[in-house]
Design a protein around this motif. Structure first.
Motif, short mmCIF file in Angstrom:
data_model
loop_
_atom_site.label_atom_id
_atom_site.label_comp_id
_atom_site.label_asym_id
_atom_site.label_seq_id
_atom_site.Cartn_x
_atom_site.Cartn_y
_atom_site.Cartn_z
N UNK A 113 0.84 -1.18 0.00
CA UNK A 113 0.00 0.00 0.00
C UNK A 113 0.89 1.25 0.00
N UNK A 145 0.70 5.37 1.19
CA UNK A 145 -0.06 6.39 1.90
C UNK A 145 0.67 7.73 1.77
N UNK A 164 -5.95 8.89 1.78
CA UNK A 164 -6.20 7.51 2.25
C UNK A 164 -5.16 6.54 1.71
N UNK A 165 -5.08 5.40 2.36
CA UNK A 165 -4.20 4.35 1.85
C UNK A 165 -4.67 3.90 0.47
N UNK A 169 -4.17 0.84 -2.32
CA UNK A 169 -3.63 -0.48 -2.61
C UNK A 169 -2.82 -0.43 -3.90
N UNK A 200 -2.77 -2.19 -9.24
CA UNK A 200 -3.72 -1.09 -9.32
C UNK A 200 -3.19 0.07 -10.15
N UNK A 229 4.49 7.07 2.73
CA UNK A 229 4.67 5.92 3.62
C UNK A 229 4.24 4.68 2.85
N UNK A 266 3.43 0.80 2.94
CA UNK A 266 3.02 -0.19 3.93
C UNK A 266 2.87 -1.56 3.30
N UNK A 308 -6.24 -8.40 7.35
CA UNK A 308 -4.88 -8.01 6.96
C UNK A 308 -4.13 -7.46 8.17
N UNK A 311 -0.68 -5.36 9.18
CA UNK A 311 0.23 -4.42 8.55
C UNK A 311 1.58 -4.34 9.26
N UNK A 364 -10.34 -0.86 11.42
CA UNK A 364 -8.91 -0.75 11.64
C UNK A 364 -8.65 0.62 12.26
N UNK A 421 -1.67 0.44 9.84
CA UNK A 421 -3.01 0.20 10.41
C UNK A 421 -3.04 -1.07 11.24
N UNK A 472 -9.57 1.95 1.98
CA UNK A 472 -9.56 2.83 3.15
C UNK A 472 -10.07 4.21 2.74
N UNK A 473 -11.09 4.68 3.42
CA UNK A 473 -11.55 6.04 3.21
C UNK A 473 -10.72 7.00 4.04
#
Lengths: 114, 112
Positions: free
Chosen positions: A35, A37, A42-43, A45, A58, A88, A90, A103, A105, B36, B44, B102-103
Motif C-alpha cells: 500500500x 499512503x 487515504x491508503x 492499494x 492497481x 509511507x 506499507x 490483513x 500491517x 482498523x 493500520x 480505506x476512506x
C-alpha cells in the motif's frame, strides 16, 4: 507486535537511484500486499500477491516493481522515482480462508524522493 | 471509492466510552464490516469485524444495526493511546476482487 516487519524504516533517495523495500511476515500467511499512503490521503492499494502470484496491480507506474519470491517475503523495487512518490509504503499480509481474511500491517517505510 | 461514511473527527474524555459511527447504506449481504485504526505514522491495526451480529473482543465492541446499514465501534474505556484515525471498511472476505478500500476515517482525539 504485528508479525510483519519492514526494512528500511526510513529511506531518502534521489530520482536516479535504485533502491528496494523489503517486507517479511512471520505469521504463516499466504497473501501479501503493498500500500501507499501519501500525506493527507487515504491508503492506496498497489499490489496483491496470493500464493506468490501477483493477482492485482492497481495501475501502478512501472517505476515500482514488486517481487514475491516466497509467501513470507515481498519486495518493492524502486527506480527513477519522482518527488511525488514520497510517501509511507506499507506492507500487509493475510491468511486467505483464515480469520475473515484480516490483513496485518507492518510499520511502514517512510520514503523521501529528492 | 470507499463504501462507508464516517465523521472526520471526534473527541472523547479519557476513561469514557468512545462511540465511533459508520454508515454503509449500500452494504451487500455477503460483505463484512471491518474496523482498523492507524496511530500516527504507523501501519493500520486490525480491531474487529462482523457480519450481522454484535461482536466483542479485548479491544472493542462492534454494534451493527439490524438492517446492516450502519455500525458503531465502541472503545469502552478510552485511553490516550487510543488517539488514532479509525477506519470502517466493508468488503467480502476471501475475495481477491474485493479490495480493502480505506476512506478518510475518523480522527479520534482522547483528551485527559
Amino acid at each position: 507486535e504485528t508479525g510483519v516487519t519492514q526494512t528500511p524504516r526510513h529511506l531518502v533517495m534521489g530520482m536516479t537511484n535504485k533502491k528496494s523495500l523489503k517486507c517479511e511476515q512471520h505469521l504463516g500467511h499466504n497473501a501479501m500486499y503493498w500500500y501507499k499512503q501519501s500525506a493527507k490521503k487515504p491508503l492506496e492499494l498497489m499490489f496483491v500477491y496470493n500464493f506468490k502470484e501477483q493477482t492485482e496491480n492497481n495501475s501502478v507506474p512501472s517505476r515500482f516493481s514488486p517481487e514475491c519470491p516466497n509467501s513470507s517475503h515481498l519486495f518493492l523495487h524502486l527506480h527513477t522515482l519522482q518527488p511525488e512518490d514520497s510517501a509511507l509504503y506499507l506492507c500487509a499480509s493475510s491468511q486467505v480462508r483464515g480469520r475473515a481474511d484480516t490483513q496485518y500491517f507492518g510499520p511502514g517505510t517512510r520514503l523521501t524522493v529528492l | 471509492d470507499a463504501k462507508t461514511t464516517q465523521p472526520p473527527s471526534m473527541d472523547c474524555a479519557e476513561g469514557r466510552a468512545a462511540n465511533l459511527p459508520c454508515n454503509h447504506s449500500t452494504i451487500s449481504g455477503n460483505e463484512y464490516v471491518y474496523w482498523y485504526r492507524q496511530i500516527h505514522s504507523q501501519g493500520p491495526q486490525y480491531i474487529i469485524h462482523g457480519l450481522k451480529n454484535n461482536e466483542t473482543n479485548e479491544m472493542a465492541s462492534l454494534i451493527i444495526t439490524e438492517d446492516r446499514k450502519s455500525s458503531t465501534l465502541i472503545l469502552p474505556h478510552a485511553t490516550l493511546r487510543d488517539t488514532a484515525v479509525y477506519y470502517c471498511i466493508v468488503r467480502v472476505p476471501y475475495s481477491s476482487a474485493s479490495k480493502i478500500i480505506f476512506g478518510s476515517g475518523t480522527r479520534l482525539s482522547i483528551r485527559p
